[in-house]
Design an enzyme around this catalytic site. Structure first.
Site, PDB file in Angstrom:
ATOM      1  N   LYS A 137      -8.256   2.561 -12.860  1.00 48.65           N
ATOM      2  CA  LYS A 137      -9.261   1.737 -12.207  1.00 48.65           C
ATOM      3  C   LYS A 137      -9.719   1.953 -10.763  1.00 48.65           C
ATOM      4  CE  LYS A 137      -6.469  -1.315  -9.674  1.00 48.65           C
ATOM      5  NZ  LYS A 137      -6.685  -1.220  -8.536  1.00 48.65           N
ATOM      6  N   ASN A 138      -9.715   2.539 -10.091  1.00 49.16           N
ATOM      7  CA  ASN A 138      -9.781   2.807  -8.492  1.00 49.16           C
ATOM      8  C   ASN A 138     -10.875   4.055  -9.021  1.00 49.16           C
ATOM      9  OD1 ASN A 138      -8.418   0.609  -7.911  1.00 49.16           O
ATOM     10  ND2 ASN A 138      -6.973   1.870  -6.743  1.00 49.16           N
ATOM     11  N   ARG A 145     -10.707  -7.637  -4.589  1.00 51.74           N
ATOM     12  CA  ARG A 145     -11.211  -6.774  -2.655  1.00 51.74           C
ATOM     13  C   ARG A 145     -12.461  -5.919  -2.597  1.00 51.74           C
ATOM     14  NH1 ARG A 145      -8.971  -7.965   2.019  1.00 51.74           N
ATOM     15  NH2 ARG A 145      -9.603  -6.189   2.399  1.00 51.74           N
ATOM     16  N   CYS A 149      -4.982  -9.967   2.398  1.00 52.29           N
ATOM     17  CA  CYS A 149      -4.247  -9.555   1.273  1.00 52.29           C
ATOM     18  C   CYS A 149      -2.390  -9.602   1.892  1.00 52.29           C
ATOM     19  CB  CYS A 149      -5.418  -8.398   0.942  1.00 52.29           C
ATOM     20  SG  CYS A 149      -4.228  -7.014   0.078  1.00 52.29           S
ATOM     21  N   ARG A 152      -6.160  -4.927   5.851  1.00 54.83           N
ATOM     22  CA  ARG A 152      -7.531  -4.175   5.067  1.00 54.83           C
ATOM     23  C   ARG A 152      -8.481  -4.815   5.649  1.00 54.83           C
ATOM     24  NH1 ARG A 152      -6.198  -4.168  -0.541  1.00 54.83           N
ATOM     25  NH2 ARG A 152      -7.274  -2.457  -0.686  1.00 54.83           N
ATOM     26  N   PRO A 153      -8.721  -4.537   6.843  1.00 56.95           N
ATOM     27  CA  PRO A 153     -10.160  -4.706   7.895  1.00 56.95           C
ATOM     28  C   PRO A 153     -11.189  -3.906   6.686  1.00 56.95           C
ATOM     29  CG  PRO A 153      -9.062  -3.685   9.012  1.00 56.95           C
ATOM     30  CD  PRO A 153      -7.896  -3.838   8.046  1.00 56.95           C
ATOM     31  N   VAL A 154     -12.864  -4.541   7.251  1.00 53.90           N
ATOM     32  CA  VAL A 154     -13.764  -3.722   6.404  1.00 53.90           C
ATOM     33  C   VAL A 154     -14.779  -3.421   7.358  1.00 53.90           C
ATOM     34  CG1 VAL A 154     -12.925  -4.711   3.636  1.00 53.90           C
ATOM     35  CG2 VAL A 154     -14.935  -5.413   5.687  1.00 53.90           C
ATOM     36  N   ASP A 155     -13.919  -2.974   8.970  1.00 53.45           N
ATOM     37  CA  ASP A 155     -14.891  -2.732   9.617  1.00 53.45           C
ATOM     38  C   ASP A 155     -15.965  -1.688   9.723  1.00 53.45           C
ATOM     39  OD1 ASP A 155     -12.259  -1.841   9.925  1.00 53.45           O
ATOM     40  OD2 ASP A 155     -12.854  -1.370  12.266  1.00 53.45           O
ATOM     41  N   ASP A 213       0.166   4.323  -3.731  1.00 54.57           N
ATOM     42  CA  ASP A 213      -0.018   3.588  -5.065  1.00 54.57           C
ATOM     43  C   ASP A 213       1.750   3.605  -5.672  1.00 54.57           C
ATOM     44  OD1 ASP A 213      -1.733   1.798  -3.473  1.00 54.57           O
ATOM     45  OD2 ASP A 213      -3.691   2.897  -4.956  1.00 54.57           O
ATOM     46  N   ILE A 222      -0.266   4.006   5.406  1.00 54.97           N
ATOM     47  CA  ILE A 222      -1.416   3.546   5.003  1.00 54.97           C
ATOM     48  C   ILE A 222      -1.667   1.409   5.406  1.00 54.97           C
ATOM     49  CG2 ILE A 222      -2.816   3.349   3.247  1.00 54.97           C
ATOM     50  CD1 ILE A 222      -2.405   5.964   4.275  1.00 54.97           C
ATOM     51  N   ARG A 278      -4.156  -6.665 -13.742  1.00 50.22           N
ATOM     52  CA  ARG A 278      -5.216  -6.429 -12.654  1.00 50.22           C
ATOM     53  C   ARG A 278      -5.284  -4.858 -13.128  1.00 50.22           C
ATOM     54  NH1 ARG A 278      -5.658  -8.364  -7.002  1.00 50.22           N
ATOM     55  NH2 ARG A 278      -7.024  -7.389  -6.995  1.00 50.22           N
TER      56      ARG A 278
HETATM   57  N1  EPU Z   1      -8.719   0.281   7.125  1.00 47.80           N
HETATM   58  C1  EPU Z   1      -9.879  -0.366   8.482  1.00 47.80           C
HETATM   59  N2  EPU Z   1     -10.865  -0.466   8.299  1.00 47.80           N
HETATM   60  C2  EPU Z   1     -11.834  -0.595   7.180  1.00 47.80           C
HETATM   61  C3  EPU Z   1     -10.740   0.472   5.781  1.00 47.80           C
HETATM   62  C4  EPU Z   1      -9.906   0.838   6.087  1.00 47.80           C
HETATM   63  O1  EPU Z   1      -8.958   0.028   9.169  1.00 47.80           O
HETATM   64  O2  EPU Z   1     -13.303  -0.634   7.492  1.00 47.80           O
HETATM   65  C5  EPU Z   1      -8.606   0.829   6.570  1.00 47.80           C
HETATM   66  C6  EPU Z   1      -6.831   0.229   5.892  1.00 47.80           C
HETATM   67  O3  EPU Z   1      -6.459  -1.682   6.748  1.00 47.80           O
HETATM   68  C7  EPU Z   1      -6.077   0.996   5.350  1.00 47.80           C
HETATM   69  C8  EPU Z   1      -6.366   2.187   5.673  1.00 47.80           C
HETATM   70  O4  EPU Z   1      -7.625   1.674   5.976  1.00 47.80           O
HETATM   71  O5  EPU Z   1      -4.235   0.733   6.340  1.00 47.80           O
HETATM   72  C9  EPU Z   1      -6.821   2.596   4.253  1.00 47.80           C
HETATM   73  O6  EPU Z   1      -7.283   1.652   3.578  1.00 47.80           O
HETATM   74  P1  EPU Z   1      -7.847   2.151   2.308  1.00 47.80           P
HETATM   75  O7  EPU Z   1     -10.071   1.488   2.603  1.00 47.80           O
HETATM   76  O8  EPU Z   1      -8.470   3.257   1.860  1.00 47.80           O
HETATM   77  O9  EPU Z   1      -7.981   1.161   1.542  1.00 47.80           O
HETATM   78  P2  EPU Z   1      -9.179   0.114  -0.381  1.00 47.80           P
HETATM   79  O10 EPU Z   1      -9.913   1.410  -0.346  1.00 47.80           O
HETATM   80  O11 EPU Z   1      -9.321  -0.710   0.683  1.00 47.80           O
HETATM   81  C10 EPU Z   1      -8.143   2.095  -2.079  1.00 47.80           C
HETATM   82  C11 EPU Z   1      -7.559   1.551  -3.093  1.00 47.80           C
HETATM   83  C12 EPU Z   1      -6.570   1.069  -3.221  1.00 47.80           C
HETATM   84  C13 EPU Z   1      -5.161   2.422  -2.449  1.00 47.80           C
HETATM   85  C14 EPU Z   1      -5.964   2.301  -1.189  1.00 47.80           C
HETATM   86  C15 EPU Z   1      -5.092   4.292  -0.345  1.00 47.80           C
HETATM   87  C16 EPU Z   1      -9.254   0.569  -4.620  1.00 47.80           C
HETATM   88  C17 EPU Z   1      -9.966  -0.415  -4.819  1.00 47.80           C
HETATM   89  N3  EPU Z   1      -8.488   0.413  -4.215  1.00 47.80           N
HETATM   90  O12 EPU Z   1      -7.822   0.497  -1.054  1.00 47.80           O
HETATM   91  O13 EPU Z   1      -5.460   0.241  -4.256  1.00 47.80           O
HETATM   92  O14 EPU Z   1      -3.980   1.712  -2.143  1.00 47.80           O
HETATM   93  O15 EPU Z   1      -7.143   2.440  -1.101  1.00 47.80           O
HETATM   94  O16 EPU Z   1      -5.372   4.576  -1.194  1.00 47.80           O
HETATM   95  O17 EPU Z   1      -9.282   2.230  -4.730  1.00 47.80           O
HETATM   96  C18 EPU Z   1      -3.938  -0.568  -5.864  1.00 47.80           C
HETATM   97  O18 EPU Z   1      -4.913  -0.097  -7.382  1.00 47.80           O
HETATM   98  O19 EPU Z   1      -3.402  -0.655  -6.348  1.00 47.80           O
HETATM   99  C19 EPU Z   1      -4.401  -0.660  -4.701  1.00 47.80           C
HETATM  100  C20 EPU Z   1      -4.054  -1.427  -3.448  1.00 47.80           C
END
Ligand code: EPU
Length: 416
Positions: free
Chosen positions: A22-23, A92, A116, A121-124, A304, A326, A396
């Site tokens: 999926k990811n 997301r 979430c 889970r910010p996207v900053d 995960d 995480i 999902r």
């Molecule tokens: N973070 C920030 N700012 C950002 C982005 C992330 O502070 O701009 C923080 C997050 O809040 C978190 C950490 O960085 O504390 C890591 O988050 P990451 O961005 O790596 O997570 P993600 O990319 O949103 C993906 C997977 C998740 C998986 C995580 C960690 C996808 C679509 N999703 O999420 O998968 O848990 O990486 O490995 O690739 C799942 O499949 O159940 C799932 C949640």
């Protein structure tokens, strides 16, 4: 609403074929936005999240032709660079459209995902990275509105390792003017799979799989064919399940090299595991030993898999310490496991799991994708009947999980 009914206590035996990840599939579907030519994908899993991503891409103007696990995407008529709130709020990963839309069309309007269940889970870091590449970004009415004539290569340091952040910036950089350096990049295998696909489309990328990725921008990308990597979390979920229930299974079409941290822990729990190029065999014929786990970015133990390992630890001999580093709120499965008779204390980001002799079936509720997988494992080991509500979370991210488990001898059925 559909539920899963499980009568536990049966060992798992037989073969199971692992689906595409999926990811990896979600960012690779978004990579189709980067070219006017056709991207043909194989090993695409049948998941609700893939359906949601296809809906999102369709309303942007991408056409899709699906034939089983093969999917052909064409963004030749891409004309609407918008990811609306009603789709983003359900998934997301829609944020992954931001980088590709902006770099191909010069504009993107993507809804902010909001909070979430498993954390803020910010996207900053996605936004900061695109700004460093010259994008103008405004937050308006809940949307990220990004514009840029043409993005420019930049050196970008991400102070937290982010998987989708790395993927978004890598996709933005492939069509940027000049060289981009992504530092403290995510090393997850899904990032590598995306990079491999982009390279087949004509991108110039080096260093993927390490923490520094270098991208030389090119003027255009072309069509390509790519097979999605096998799902390492689905693989790990079946491995954890058989370590908990006992039995003997073989996982086919998987990638053992992406699961080192998980396999080592399961060996510590007492499982016998052997692997070849694309298969893993696992046998377990005793009560598992408890195993401590600390989640961290790849190649360490994946967040995960945390919930599934808590399920395994509930019936192990001994006490396990499970630390989640995480996400700040990823223990919602714990209270549901307690309903089945588990003994677990939570202290901050740590769960202390005291192994009990047995779990007993009860009605429980799934709160997120991996929490659902954890409850399935608990249901498979519990005495009596476990009824799991809200299994849409499971659909999902797990491709026909109950069918695969039935084929392994589990007593599990979907009901209304
Ligand atoms: N973070 C920030 N700012 C950002 C982005 C992330 O502070 O701009 C923080 C997050 O809040 C978190 C950490 O960085 O504390 C890591 O988050 P990451 O961005 O790596 O997570 P993600 O990319 O949103 C993906 C997977 C998740 C998986 C995580 C960690 C996808 C679509 N999703 O999420 O998968 O848990 O990486 O490995 O690739 C799942 O499949 O159940 C799932 C949640």
């Amino acid at each position: 609403m559909q539920k899963l009914k499980i009568r536990g206590g049966k060992p798992l035996r037989g073969d199971v074929r692992i689906s595409g990840a999926k990811n990896a599939a979600l960012p690779i579907l978004c990579a189709s936005l980067l070219t006017a030519e056709t991207l043909t994908l194989r090993n695409v899993p049948q998941l609700n999240d893939i359906g949601t991503m296809l809906k999102l891409l369709a309303q942007m103007g991408v056409t899709a032709q699906r034939d089983g696990e093969t999917l052909a995407l064409n963004a030749g008529s891409l004309d609407n660079p918008v990811a609306p709130y009603d789709l983003v709020k359900t998934m997301r990963a829609s944020i992954l459209a931001l980088g590709p839309l902006l770099t191909r069309l010069g504009e993107a309007k993507v809804s902010l995902p909001g909070g979430c269940a498993i954390g803020a889970r910010p996207v900053d870091l996605h936004i900061k990275g695109l700004e460093a590449m010259g994008a103008t970004i405004r937050i308006e009415a809940g949307y990220i509105h990004a514009t840029a004539k043409r993005l420019k290569g930049a050196r970008i340091f991400m102070d937290t390792v982010t998987v989708t952040g790395t993927e978004n910036l890598m996709m933005a950089a492939v069509l940027a003017d000049g060289r981009t350096l992504l530092e403290n990049a995510a090393r997850e295998p899904e990032v590598v799979d995306l990079a491999d696909c982009l390279i087949k489309m004509g991108a110039r990328i080096q260093g993927h799989g390490s923490d520094t990725i270098t991208i030389e921008g090119v003027a255009t990308l072309h069509g390509a064919a790519h097979a999605i990597m096998p799902d390492r979390i689905e693989t790990g979920t079946f491995l954890a399940a058989v370590t908990a229930t006992g039995g003997d299974i073989r996982l086919l079409n998987t990638q053992p090299g992406t699961l080192d941290a998980v396999i080592e822990k399961l060996r510590d729990a007492g499982a016998t595991i052997a692997s070849s190029a694309d298969q893993i065999s696992i046998a377990m014929h005793k009560r598992p030993l408890s195993i401590n786990v600390r989640t961290a970015p790849y190649p360490a133990f994946p967040t995960d898999m945390q919930a599934q390992f808590i399920a395994l630890n509930t019936i192990a001999s001994g006490t396990a310490v499970v630390t989640e580093t995480i996400f700040e709120n990823r223990f919602m499965h714990v209270q549901e496991l307690v309903r089945l008779g588990a003994r677990i204390d939570i202290e901050g980001n740590t769960a202390i799991v005291h192994g009990v002799d047995k779990l007993t079936g009860a009605a429980v509720m799934a709160t997120d994708l991996r929490a659902s997988a954890c409850l399935v494992i608990a249901g498979l080991v519990a005495e009596g009947e476990t009824l799991i509500d809200r299994i849409y979370h499971l659909d999902r991210g797990y491709d026909h999980i109950e069918k695969k488990l039935v084929a392994l001898g589990a007593d599990i059925e979907r009901c209304n």
